[in-house]
Scaffold this motif. Structure first.
Motif, PDB file in Angstrom:
ATOM      1  N   ASP A   1     -11.496 -27.893 -22.165  1.00  0.00           N
ATOM      2  CA  ASP A   1     -11.057 -26.504 -22.038  1.00  0.00           C
ATOM      3  C   ASP A   1     -11.209 -26.010 -20.605  1.00  0.00           C
ATOM      4  OD1 ASP A   1     -10.575 -26.317 -24.803  1.00  0.00           O
ATOM      5  OD2 ASP A   1     -12.615 -25.596 -25.191  1.00  0.00           O
TER       6      ASP A   1
ATOM      7  N   ILE B   1     -17.562 -17.874 -28.456  1.00  0.00           N
ATOM      8  CA  ILE B   1     -16.627 -18.655 -27.650  1.00  0.00           C
ATOM      9  C   ILE B   1     -17.320 -19.960 -27.277  1.00  0.00           C
ATOM     10  CG2 ILE B   1     -15.269 -18.747 -25.526  1.00  0.00           C
ATOM     11  CD1 ILE B   1     -15.402 -15.620 -25.560  1.00  0.00           C
TER      12      ILE B   1
ATOM     13  N   VAL C   1     -21.137 -17.032 -25.292  1.00  0.00           N
ATOM     14  CA  VAL C   1     -20.302 -18.111 -24.758  1.00  0.00           C
ATOM     15  C   VAL C   1     -21.162 -19.355 -24.547  1.00  0.00           C
ATOM     16  CG1 VAL C   1     -18.794 -18.834 -22.856  1.00  0.00           C
ATOM     17  CG2 VAL C   1     -18.852 -16.419 -23.552  1.00  0.00           C
TER      18      VAL C   1
ATOM     19  N   MET D   1     -16.567 -23.535 -25.427  1.00  0.00           N
ATOM     20  CA  MET D   1     -15.616 -24.244 -24.589  1.00  0.00           C
ATOM     21  C   MET D   1     -16.104 -25.662 -24.333  1.00  0.00           C
ATOM     22  SD  MET D   1     -14.687 -21.246 -21.859  1.00  0.00           S
ATOM     23  CE  MET D   1     -13.267 -22.127 -21.205  1.00  0.00           C
TER      24      MET D   1
ATOM     25  N   GLN E   1     -10.525 -20.497 -16.218  1.00  0.00           N
ATOM     26  CA  GLN E   1     -10.571 -20.667 -17.671  1.00  0.00           C
ATOM     27  C   GLN E   1     -11.657 -19.794 -18.298  1.00  0.00           C
ATOM     28  OE1 GLN E   1      -8.219 -22.204 -19.295  1.00  0.00           O
ATOM     29  NE2 GLN E   1      -7.289 -22.881 -17.390  1.00  0.00           N
ATOM     30  N   LEU E   2     -12.813 -19.711 -17.656  1.00  0.00           N
ATOM     31  CA  LEU E   2     -13.889 -18.855 -18.165  1.00  0.00           C
ATOM     32  C   LEU E   2     -13.461 -17.396 -18.172  1.00  0.00           C
ATOM     33  CD1 LEU E   2     -16.976 -20.490 -16.432  1.00  0.00           C
ATOM     34  CD2 LEU E   2     -16.563 -20.373 -18.896  1.00  0.00           C
ATOM     35  N   ARG E   3     -12.850 -16.948 -17.090  1.00  0.00           N
ATOM     36  CA  ARG E   3     -12.397 -15.551 -17.014  1.00  0.00           C
ATOM     37  C   ARG E   3     -11.337 -15.261 -18.058  1.00  0.00           C
ATOM     38  NH1 ARG E   3     -12.517 -15.287 -10.507  1.00  0.00           N
ATOM     39  NH2 ARG E   3     -14.712 -14.717 -10.305  1.00  0.00           N
ATOM     40  N   ARG E   4     -10.445 -16.224 -18.294  1.00  0.00           N
ATOM     41  CA  ARG E   4      -9.414 -16.049 -19.331  1.00  0.00           C
ATOM     42  C   ARG E   4     -10.040 -15.897 -20.715  1.00  0.00           C
ATOM     43  NH1 ARG E   4      -4.881 -20.449 -17.425  1.00  0.00           N
ATOM     44  NH2 ARG E   4      -4.007 -19.151 -15.777  1.00  0.00           N
ATOM     45  N   ARG E   5     -11.179 -16.525 -20.917  1.00  0.00           N
ATOM     46  CA  ARG E   5     -11.877 -16.429 -22.201  1.00  0.00           C
ATOM     47  C   ARG E   5     -12.784 -15.207 -22.281  1.00  0.00           C
ATOM     48  NH1 ARG E   5     -12.349 -21.058 -25.528  1.00  0.00           N
ATOM     49  NH2 ARG E   5     -10.459 -22.261 -25.267  1.00  0.00           N
ATOM     50  N   GLY E   6     -12.798 -14.409 -21.215  1.00  0.00           N
ATOM     51  CA  GLY E   6     -13.535 -13.154 -21.268  1.00  0.00           C
ATOM     52  C   GLY E   6     -14.887 -13.132 -20.611  1.00  0.00           C
TER      53      GLY E   6
END
Length: 127
Positions: free
Chosen positions: A115, A109, A90, A111, A31-36
């Motif tokens: 999330d 970002i 983030v 989360m 999920q973290l990687r998907r958010r960049g």
């Protein structure tokens, strides 16, 4: 084979097994990687001590990020100062006054624990 307990939440008595920690951390990393989140990124974590803090910390490290912990019991002004000092974009938090403190910062970002969990099941009830 007995499952190894890695944490017991003192407030709820819920137990987190090694397998659950690994599973939740892997989901949270994705999920973290998907958010960049990329290698070297600073990620603020403002959570109470417990399994969510452990999972979040593991996930940030696995994603290559740098963990910047923020104690949730700090007042809003102090949180705001520390958030600005971090330069992070983030933040992982469900703490309302921490989210408010991040509003006028570089944080883009935010989360929550939900999330990070994706569709990963919750951890075990006390036995």
């Amino acid at each position: 084979m007995d499952e190894r307990i890695v944490m017991v939440d003192s407030g709820t008595g819920l137990k987190l097994t090694e397998e659950q920690l690994d599973e939740r951390s892997a989901v949270a990393t994705v999920q973290l990687r998907r958010r960049g989140v990329r290698s070297g990124d600073t990620v603020l974590i403002c959570l109470r001590v417990g399994p969510d803090l452990l999972v979040s910390t593991n996930a940030v490290i696995a994603a290559g990020g740098v963990v910047w912990p923020l104690p949730p019991d700090l007042d809003t002004a102090t949180l705001r100062d520390r958030i600005h000092e971090s330069g992070a974009r983030v933040m992982i938090s469900d703490v309302r006054h921490a989210l408010d403190a991040a509003e006028e910062s570089r944080v883009r970002i935010v989360m929550s624990i939900a999330d990070l969990n994706g569709s990963c099941p919750s951890w075990a009830p006390p036995t």
